[in-house]
Design an enzyme around this catalytic site. Structure first.
Site, short mmCIF file in Angstrom:
data_model
loop_
_atom_site.label_atom_id
_atom_site.label_comp_id
_atom_site.label_asym_id
_atom_site.label_seq_id
_atom_site.Cartn_x
_atom_site.Cartn_y
_atom_site.Cartn_z
N ALA A 289 46.06 69.83 47.91
CA ALA A 289 45.94 70.56 46.64
C ALA A 289 45.85 72.07 46.78
O ALA A 289 46.11 72.79 45.81
CB ALA A 289 44.72 70.06 45.86
N GLY B 173 45.91 75.44 44.75
CA GLY B 173 45.46 74.94 43.46
C GLY B 173 46.42 75.09 42.30
O GLY B 173 46.11 74.62 41.20
N GLY B 174 47.57 75.72 42.49
CA GLY B 174 48.48 75.92 41.37
C GLY B 174 49.00 74.62 40.79
O GLY B 174 48.90 74.39 39.57
N LYS B 175 49.56 73.76 41.62
CA LYS B 175 50.08 72.49 41.12
C LYS B 175 48.94 71.61 40.61
O LYS B 175 49.09 70.90 39.61
CB LYS B 175 50.85 71.76 42.22
CG LYS B 175 52.13 72.45 42.66
CD LYS B 175 52.87 71.60 43.67
CE LYS B 175 54.04 72.36 44.28
NZ LYS B 175 53.58 73.48 45.14
N ASP C 88 40.79 65.11 54.55
CA ASP C 88 42.04 65.09 55.29
C ASP C 88 42.92 63.98 54.73
O ASP C 88 42.55 62.81 54.73
CB ASP C 88 41.75 64.84 56.78
CG ASP C 88 42.99 64.89 57.65
OD1 ASP C 88 44.11 64.87 57.11
OD2 ASP C 88 42.84 64.95 58.89
N ASP D 41 52.28 67.61 48.49
CA ASP D 41 53.01 68.85 48.79
C ASP D 41 52.59 69.28 50.19
O ASP D 41 51.58 69.96 50.36
CB ASP D 41 52.68 69.91 47.74
CG ASP D 41 53.45 71.20 47.95
OD1 ASP D 41 54.30 71.25 48.86
OD2 ASP D 41 53.19 72.17 47.21
N CYS E 44 57.83 73.34 50.34
CA CYS E 44 58.43 74.65 50.02
C CYS E 44 59.34 75.04 51.19
O CYS E 44 59.17 76.09 51.81
CB CYS E 44 57.36 75.69 49.77
SG CYS E 44 58.07 77.23 49.09
#
Length: 491
Positions: A302, A305-307, A352, A369, A422
Site C-alpha cells: 500500500a 498510500g495513493g492507490k 510483509d 502493486d 510502474c
C-alpha cells in the site's frame, strides 16, 4: 670627497605576465539558484537521493529569503530536472571536450559541467551568461584552479548547439539504432532496448516514448470520491491553471504547475497528488465484477498510500472494508496519513505481503502493486534511469512472483486480483503473470486463476493493445507507464 647622489629607488615590477598590472582578487559570488541546483545534484549522486524528495524542502528554505523569487524557483527546478534528464547526452558532449576518460573527472566537477551544458544546450540562457554563471559556481564550490578547467570545457561546448553536438557524438541510426537513440534521447542503452521490446513497432513509437520520458510531467490531483470533487479542485486551482483529467473522472491536472500542498482539500487529505495511470489501476480493480459478496478489499503493497486512499474511498461508497498492508513501518505511516478521515471502515498494518498476516481466501478484491524497477516513471524520477542496472530486475523477480502468488491465495474463489507495476519491462509484467499462472519455478505449481480482460474497465482510454492485460504509456496516454493484469481466482 663629495657624496654621490642617491640613486632613485626602483619600483618593483607589477605582478602579472609581461609586467601588466594584475587584476585584484575577487571573491566568488554565490548564486543561490545554481548553488541550490548543485546541492540537489550532489545529494542525488552521493546519497542516492531522489530529486523530487530533496528539491522541495530546499526550495521552501530558499523562499524564506525575500529576494528569492518564483522565477528563481522555476529556474532551479529546470536546472535540476533538465540536467538529470539529459545527463547521458551531456556526458557524451563533455567526453568529446576533454582529454581524459569521463570516469576520471571528479563527480562535483562533472555536476558543474553538466549544469553548464544544460544551460548552454537545453535552455535559452545566453551563452556568456551560462558560461560565466557556471564558472562562478565552480569558483565557489570547486576553487579557482578547477574553475579554469570548467571554463575551458564550457567554451568548447558553447561552440555548437545541441543538434550539431548530437550529429558529432551519436552514431548514425543505420549503424547502431539503440546507441543512436540512447545518446539522442539520454537513456541507458539497456533501457532503450527493454522499452523497445515492450512497446514493439518501429522507430517512431520508441522515439515518441523516449521524448515523452524527457518532458516535464504535469502535476495531477485526485479528488477522493465522497470527500472532494473535481469541481472543487478546479475552482481551487483556478480555471486558467487547471484542466480536467484525460481519463479519470476524479483527476484534475495542474497545467500551469503550482504547489498542491497549498490547496485546502489536499491539506485535509480529501484530495491528493496521484498520476492518472495510478488512478486508472485502482479504478479498474474496483470496477471488475466479482462473484458473490463484495465486502473485504486488500491493498497488499500500500505504501505510500495513493492507490490505497482511492480504493478506500471507492470501498466506502459500497460499505466495503479495506485492509492496507505495507511492509516498511515508515511507509505504513504514510498510508495512515493518506487514509485518515476516510468515511468507510479501513485498517492499516505493517506486514510483509509474502508472509501474510491474514487467512487464505479472506478478500473479495486484492491489489498487489509490487516493488519494481520504476522504469515507468522516468519522467518524474529521471535519475532512476542512471541508477538502475539490468541485474536489478533479477533481484525483484522472486519478490514479484511471491507477492502475486500470495495475492491469489488471499482472494476467495470468484474474487479479483490486480497485479500492477510502474514498469513496462516485460520481465516485470507479462512474464511474471505467466510464470505464476503456469507454476514455473522450483517447487511451484500452477495457480487456479484466469486472466480477464482489463480493457473494458478503463473505459474511454484508447490504444490499450490486444489485451487481456493493459500497458499505459507516457506518449500515448500522458500517464506513467503503469501495467495492470486482472486475474479471477477459479478454485
Amino acid at each position: 670627497m663629495s657624496e654621490q647622489p642617491r640613486q632613485p629607488r626602483r619600483k618593483p615590477a607589477p605582478a602579472g605576465a609581461g609586467g601588466k598590472q594584475a587584476k585584484p582578487y575577487r571573491r566568488p559570488q554565490k548564486d543561490p539558484v545554481r548553488m541550490l541546483a548543485f546541492e540537489v545534484l550532489r545529494a542525488v549522486d552521493e546519497r542516492d537521493a531522489y530529486a523530487n524528495l530533496v528539491l522541495p524542502p530546499l526550495l521552501r528554505k530558499a523562499r524564506q529569503d525575500e529576494n528569492f523569487q518564483a522565477r528563481d524557483a522555476a529556474l532551479a527546478t529546470e536546472l535540476v530536472y533538465g540536467t538529470l534528464r539529459r545527463q547521458g547526452t551531456y556526458d557524451a558532449v563533455i567526453k568529446a571536450c576533454i582529454d581524459r576518460p569521463l570516469r576520471e573527472v571528479d563527480p562535483p566537477v562533472l555536476d558543474v559541467l553538466s549544469l553548464g551544458a544544460h544551460q548552454l544546450l537545453g535552455t535559452r540562457i545566453p551563452t556568456h551568461a551560462a558560461v560565466s554563471a557556471s564558472v562562478e559556481l565552480a569558483r565557489v564550490v570547486l576553487g579557482d584552479g578547477r574553475a579554469k578547467f570548467v571554463n575551458a570545457v564550457l567554451r568548447k561546448i558553447a561552440a555548437h548547439d545541441l543538434d550539431a553536438w548530437l550529429e558529432r557524438v551519436a552514431p548514425p541510426y543505420e549503424d547502431d539504432a539503440e546507441e543512436h537513440l540512447a545518446v539522442y534521447h539520454s537513456h541507458p542503452r539497456w533501457v532503450v532496448s527493454a522499452l523497445w521490446d515492450s512497446l514493439g513497432g518501429g522507430r517512431a513509437g520508441i522515439e515518441d516514448l523516449l521524448e515523452a520520458d524527457n518532458e516535464r510531467p504535469e502535476v495531477t490531483l485526485v479528488a477522493r470520491p465522497g470527500r472532494s470533487t473535481p469541481e472543487e479542485l478546479l475552482e481551487a486551482v483556478g480555471e486558467d491553471s487547471a484542466l480536467p483529467g484525460r481519463w479519470s473522472p476524479y483527476a484534475v491536472r495542474m497545467a500551469e504547475g503550482g504547489e498542491p500542498g497549498a490547496l485546502e482539500a489536499v491539506r485535509e487529505g480529501r484530495a491528493g497528488v496521484q498520476d492518472e495511470g495510478s488512478q486508472l489501476v485502482a479504478m479498474a480493480l474496483a470496477a471488475a465484477p466479482v462473484e458473490g459478496r463484495d465486502e473485504r478489499w486488500l491493498d497488499g503493497c500500500a505504501g505510500p498510500g495513493g492507490k490505497a486512499a482511492l480504493l478506500a474511498a471507492l470501498a466506502a461508497q459500497r460499505g466495503a472494508f479495506l485492509l492496507a498492508s505495507e511492509k516498511q513501518p515508515h511507509r505504513a505511516r504514510l498510508v495512515e496519513r493518506s487514509l485518515a478521515g476516510n468515511p468507510g471502515p479501513y485498517q492499516v498494518i505493517a506486514a510483509d505481503g509474502t508472509r501474510p498476516a491474514w487467512l487464505p481466501g479472506s478478500f473479495d478484491r486484492v491489489l498487489m502493486d509490487v516493488p519494481c524497477s520504476g522504469l515507468g516513471a522516468l519522467r518524474r524520477r529521471p535519475e532512476a534511469r542512471w541508477r538502475r542496472r539490468p541485474e536489478d530486475l533479477e533481484a525483484f523477480a522472486p519478490l514479484q512472483r511471491g507477492l502475486l502468488r500470495e495475492a491469489l491465495s488471499a482472494v476467495r474463489v470468484g474474487g479479483i486480483v490486480g497485479y500492477a507495476t510502474c514498469s513496462p519491462h516485460l520481465a516485470e509484467t507479462r512474464v511474471v503473470v505467466d510464470d505464476v499462472l503456469k507454476g514455473r519455478g522450483a517447487g511451484q505449481s500452477p495457480v487456479s486463476a484466469e486472466l480477464i480482460d482489463a480493457r473494458p474497465f478503463m473505459s474511454g482510454v484508447p490504444a490499450l493493445g490486444d489485451g487481456p492485460d493493459v500497458q499505459l504509456w507516457p506518449h500515448l496516454h500522458g500517464t506513467d507507464a503503469m501495467y495492470l493484469a486482472l486475474l479471477r481466482r477459479t478454485a
